[in-house]
Design a protein around this motif. Structure first.
Motif, mmCIF file in Angstrom:
data_model
loop_
_atom_site.group_PDB
_atom_site.id
_atom_site.type_symbol
_atom_site.label_atom_id
_atom_site.label_comp_id
_atom_site.label_asym_id
_atom_site.label_seq_id
_atom_site.Cartn_x
_atom_site.Cartn_y
_atom_site.Cartn_z
ATOM 1 N N LEU A 133 0.828 -1.208 0.000
ATOM 2 C CA LEU A 133 0.000 0.000 0.000
ATOM 3 C C LEU A 133 0.862 1.258 0.000
ATOM 4 C CD1 LEU A 133 -2.781 -1.094 2.526
ATOM 5 C CD2 LEU A 133 -2.948 -1.002 0.029
ATOM 6 N N ARG A 143 -7.885 3.177 -6.052
ATOM 7 C CA ARG A 143 -8.696 2.088 -5.509
ATOM 8 C C ARG A 143 -7.898 0.788 -5.588
ATOM 9 N NH1 ARG A 143 -14.343 0.558 -5.106
ATOM 10 N NH2 ARG A 143 -14.674 -1.638 -5.640
ATOM 11 N N GLU A 145 -7.942 -3.393 -4.706
ATOM 12 C CA GLU A 145 -8.706 -4.589 -4.363
ATOM 13 C C GLU A 145 -7.761 -5.706 -3.956
ATOM 14 O OE1 GLU A 145 -12.641 -4.368 -7.286
ATOM 15 O OE2 GLU A 145 -11.087 -5.848 -7.662
ATOM 16 N N TYR A 171 -7.504 -8.336 6.286
ATOM 17 C CA TYR A 171 -7.681 -7.112 5.503
ATOM 18 C C TYR A 171 -8.550 -6.097 6.225
ATOM 19 C CZ TYR A 171 -5.143 -8.919 1.528
ATOM 20 O OH TYR A 171 -4.135 -9.386 0.713
ATOM 21 N N GLU A 172 -9.510 -6.557 7.002
ATOM 22 C CA GLU A 172 -10.303 -5.626 7.807
ATOM 23 C C GLU A 172 -9.409 -4.908 8.819
ATOM 24 O OE1 GLU A 172 -14.710 -7.748 7.598
ATOM 25 O OE2 GLU A 172 -13.333 -8.267 9.235
ATOM 26 N N GLY A 175 -7.755 -1.972 7.290
ATOM 27 C CA GLY A 175 -8.586 -0.867 6.830
ATOM 28 C C GLY A 175 -9.370 -1.120 5.559
ATOM 29 N N PHE A 176 -9.313 -2.333 5.026
ATOM 30 C CA PHE A 176 -10.119 -2.670 3.850
ATOM 31 C C PHE A 176 -11.566 -2.907 4.274
ATOM 32 C CE2 PHE A 176 -5.972 -3.389 2.220
ATOM 33 C CZ PHE A 176 -6.035 -3.532 0.836
ATOM 34 N N THR A 177 -12.479 -2.759 3.332
ATOM 35 C CA THR A 177 -13.888 -3.055 3.577
ATOM 36 C C THR A 177 -14.344 -4.161 2.630
ATOM 37 O OG1 THR A 177 -14.598 -1.307 2.048
ATOM 38 C CG2 THR A 177 -14.423 -0.727 4.376
ATOM 39 N N THR A 191 -10.024 -0.874 -0.641
ATOM 40 C CA THR A 191 -9.613 0.307 0.105
ATOM 41 C C THR A 191 -9.199 1.368 -0.894
ATOM 42 O OG1 THR A 191 -8.285 1.087 1.987
ATOM 43 C CG2 THR A 191 -7.158 -0.259 0.350
ATOM 44 N N THR A 192 -9.150 2.605 -0.436
ATOM 45 C CA THR A 192 -8.671 3.704 -1.260
ATOM 46 C C THR A 192 -7.392 4.241 -0.657
ATOM 47 O OG1 THR A 192 -10.903 4.299 -1.958
ATOM 48 C CG2 THR A 192 -9.196 5.969 -2.221
ATOM 49 N N VAL A 193 -6.361 4.315 -1.464
ATOM 50 C CA VAL A 193 -5.051 4.773 -1.020
ATOM 51 C C VAL A 193 -4.813 6.168 -1.571
ATOM 52 C CG1 VAL A 193 -2.565 4.345 -1.134
ATOM 53 C CG2 VAL A 193 -4.155 2.424 -0.891
ATOM 54 N N ARG A 205 -5.411 5.157 4.453
ATOM 55 C CA ARG A 205 -6.482 4.220 4.203
ATOM 56 C C ARG A 205 -7.706 4.648 4.972
ATOM 57 N NH1 ARG A 205 -1.834 1.827 4.591
ATOM 58 N NH2 ARG A 205 -1.954 1.342 6.803
#
Length: 205
Positions: A133, A143, A145, A171-172, A175-177, A191-193, A205
């Protein structure tokens, strides 16, 4: 272990290839000699054995179309997280379902995470993903994935040898959803970087 200052992140490149090469060689080519090429575009070397896979991976690295964050302990690579654009990593498991349910393509994918067997259960998968990241942030962000196993409702422990891209819970924590399911017990996490503001900045994140 995720904050251990004795580990550094290095980008996979022609200069760091020897360290990556040594890590894969120590583990007999990874997953039956795949050399982490499965997600890359097909090439004439594919299916011709471990040495051909190695040559294909080296070619992608030399061309600048294979990317990974290497976790380094001194001069030795002990883990990695493979990432790249959809053009660089077009192959996915459960591709038909993925294409039918997607609303857009990501800017980057994280497709494979691997840790040296001597260093497992020390949080290095998360170190490698955070490194990926950070490198994505330095390349402009966007974005991202990834496609881990979703074991949230599974009580039976799964062998780590099958968890080539980690788990949803991991991944949660990063900070991923959760976006959607993909195949049996797999999912799409996003997530958005944010772009790095300086050369030393990390991912937001």
């Amino acid at each position: 272990m995720a904050g251990d200052p004795s580990y550094a992140i290095a980008a996979l490149s022609p200069e760091t290839w020897p360290a990556f090469d040594a890590l894969v060689q120590r583990h007999n080519g990874i997953f039956g000699g795949c050399w982490c090429i499965w997600f890359h575009p097909d090439g004439p070397e594919r299916g011709q054995g471990a040495e051909a896979n190695r040559a294909l991976k080296r070619r992608y690295v030399d061309e600048g179309t294979a990317h990974a964050a290497l976790v380094m302990a001194g001069d030795e690579a002990i883990a990695w997280a493979e990432f790249g654009t959809p053009a660089e990593l077009p192959n996915l498991h459960h591709r038909k379902q993925y294409d039918q349910t997607k609303t857009r393509d990501p800017d980057y994918r994280i497709t494979c995470v691997f840790v040296d067997k001597r260093y497992r259960r020390q949080g290095l998968s998360e170190v490698a993903i955070r490194g990926a990241l950070d490198l994505i942030a330095r390349s402009g962000g966007g974005r991202v994935e990834s496609y881990p196993h979703d074991l949230t409702e599974q009580t039976k422990k799964m062998s780590s040898s099958f968890l080539y891209n980690g788990t949803r819970r991991m991944y949660e924590r990063l900070g991923f959803t959760y976006d959607r399911s993909k195949g049996l017990k797999n999912c799409v996490m996003v997530t958005t970087v944010a772009p790095a503001q300086t050369a030393g900045a990390g991912a937001t994140r």
